[in-house]
Motif scaffolding. Structure first.
Motif, PDB file in Angstrom:
ATOM      1  N   MET A  12       5.647   5.614  -1.396  1.00 18.25           N
ATOM      2  CA  MET A  12       6.485   6.403  -0.464  1.00 18.25           C
ATOM      3  C   MET A  12       7.931   6.488  -0.967  1.00 18.25           C
ATOM      4  N   ASN A  53      -4.203  -0.504   8.263  1.00 16.08           N
ATOM      5  CA  ASN A  53      -3.074   0.419   8.104  1.00 16.08           C
ATOM      6  C   ASN A  53      -3.041   1.442   9.245  1.00 16.08           C
ATOM      7  N   HIS A  97      -6.144   3.621   0.473  1.00 13.86           N
ATOM      8  CA  HIS A  97      -5.847   3.162   1.838  1.00 13.86           C
ATOM      9  C   HIS A  97      -5.853   4.283   2.877  1.00 13.86           C
ATOM     10  N   HIS A  98      -5.927   5.551   2.431  1.00 13.41           N
ATOM     11  CA  HIS A  98      -6.059   6.656   3.394  1.00 13.41           C
ATOM     12  C   HIS A  98      -7.443   7.310   3.345  1.00 13.41           C
ATOM     13  N   HIS A 140       0.808  -1.224   0.000  1.00 14.34           N
ATOM     14  CA  HIS A 140       0.000   0.000   0.000  1.00 14.34           C
ATOM     15  C   HIS A 140       0.844   1.278   0.000  1.00 14.34           C
ATOM     16  N   ASP A 141       2.015   1.233   0.628  1.00 15.80           N
ATOM     17  CA  ASP A 141       2.846   2.451   0.705  1.00 15.80           C
ATOM     18  C   ASP A 141       4.015   2.436  -0.272  1.00 15.80           C
ATOM     19  N   HIS A 182       1.536   9.849  -2.489  1.00 17.76           N
ATOM     20  CA  HIS A 182       2.131   8.503  -2.480  1.00 17.76           C
ATOM     21  C   HIS A 182       1.100   7.441  -2.866  1.00 17.76           C
TER      22      HIS A 182
HETATM   23 FE   LIG Z   1       0.083   5.408   3.187  1.00 16.21          FE
END
Ligand SMILES: [Fe+2]
Length: 324
Positions: free
Chosen positions: A191, A271, A242-243, A187-188, A217
């Motif tokens: 980044m 998360n 996801h955020h 998911h990240d 991101h």
């Molecule tokens: Fe994230």
């Protein structure tokens, strides 16, 4: 059972790559409960050839104080080895399952994952098999190897918590669980493209431009994964959303629960929860699982999908019910 002194943490044999120097003293546990030193720091690892570890399903332990060193060593090794073309895919996958083992053992320590060594291996084995089945597995491993160390562990822990939530919600379809595991693990991934200077700042200290950059991101992750063949659209949706949260106060699109991808609802909760357990942004201290649930429910006003949040709450409080 009382905790042994000093505190020992169980680790998978995969954490110790054959013929590499051990980053710490390694023990096995005798039936009497005592720990026996089976490898000294600096010696070359040869656990694969030890019959006793095969019989004991490679149950190894390190001192609690050495655990971080072992993880950092493994992450550094994984980052170096996973990106190299000459390293066999099987070894790279072992390193991935070693990382998953470590993240899941940490969840055992926090009483989020309950049960035995088999339970840890079941979860980390599922994560490893999921990665192994991706058609562009080498490209995926290459992407994973470029993630900052913290992000790789965070992704593994998020994948494990997401799988536990699925189990609690009685989601048993293997293809669905694979998508959840993959989306949570990656998911990240975006980044990787956010400058350190922005990552190191707390949310409050970032300018509006820096916040927009940071929040990108999610979209960057989707773009990176589109390079891979046959990545399911649900996995991309997890990375993009996801955020987001149920109240429409997340990012990047501020969509409400009803519009969110059902699998992204699960990973969004996992998360946030895992972030609270390991907070390193300086915004607040790392919380216990119970404190994290309280923070999400009371302080934040529970802005997540209700069913998913209740499943997580059930998981966190299961050990209390088991103990009473
Ligand atoms: Fe994230």
């Amino acid at each position: 059972m009382t905790d042994p002194q000093p505190k020992m943490i169980m680790v998978g044999v995969e954490l110790f790559t054959e013929n590499f120097p051990l980053p710490a003293d390694v023990y096995t546990r005798l039936p009497s409960g005592q720990y026996l030193l089976v490898g000294k720091k600096g010696e070359k690892s040869n656990f694969q050839s030890l019959h006793m570890t095969a019989q004991k399903k490679a149950e190894l332990y390190v001192r609690g104080a050495d655990y971080d060193t072992v993880i950092q060593f493994n992450l550094a090794l994984a980052r170096t080895a996973v990106g190299k073309a000459q390293v066999p895919t099987n070894l790279k996958l072992n390193l991935i399952s070693g990382l998953a083992d470590s993240a899941i053992n940490d969840l055992v320590d926090r009483k989020i994952v309950l049960g035995s060594y088999e339970r840890v291996k079941q979860l980390s084995g599922f994560i490893k098999d999921t990665v192994a089945q991706v058609s562009d597995v080498e490209k995926l491993l290459d992407l994973l190897s470029k993630l900052p160390a913290d992000n790789a562990s965070h992704g593994m822990a998020t994948a494990a918590v997401s799988l536990l939530i699925c189990e609690k919600m009685e989601i048993h379809s293997k293809p669905t669980l694979e998508k959840v595991a993959l989306g949570a693990m990656l998911h990240d991934i975006g980044m990787k493209e956010i400058p350190d200077a922005i990552l190191k700042k707390t949310r409050a200290d970032r300018t509006i431009e820096e916040t927009t950059h940071y929040e990108s991101h999610t979209m960057r992750g989707v773009e990176m994964l589109q390079e891979l063949r046959e990545i399911p659209s649900d996995v991309l949706a997890i990375i993009l959303e996801h955020h987001e949260n149920a109240l429409g106060m997340g990012y990047p699109r501020r969509i409400r629960d009803i519009k969110m991808n059902p699998l992204a609802r699960i990973v969004a909760v996992a998360n946030y929860f895992v972030e609270l357990l390991h907070d390193k942004t300086g915004e607040h201290q790392a919380l216990t699982p119970e404190e994290a649930i309280h923070y999400m429910e009371v302080t934040l006003g529970q802005p997540f999908n209700k069913q998913v949040f209740l499943a997580l709450k059930d998981i966190v409080y299961a050990h209390r019910r088991a103990a009473s």
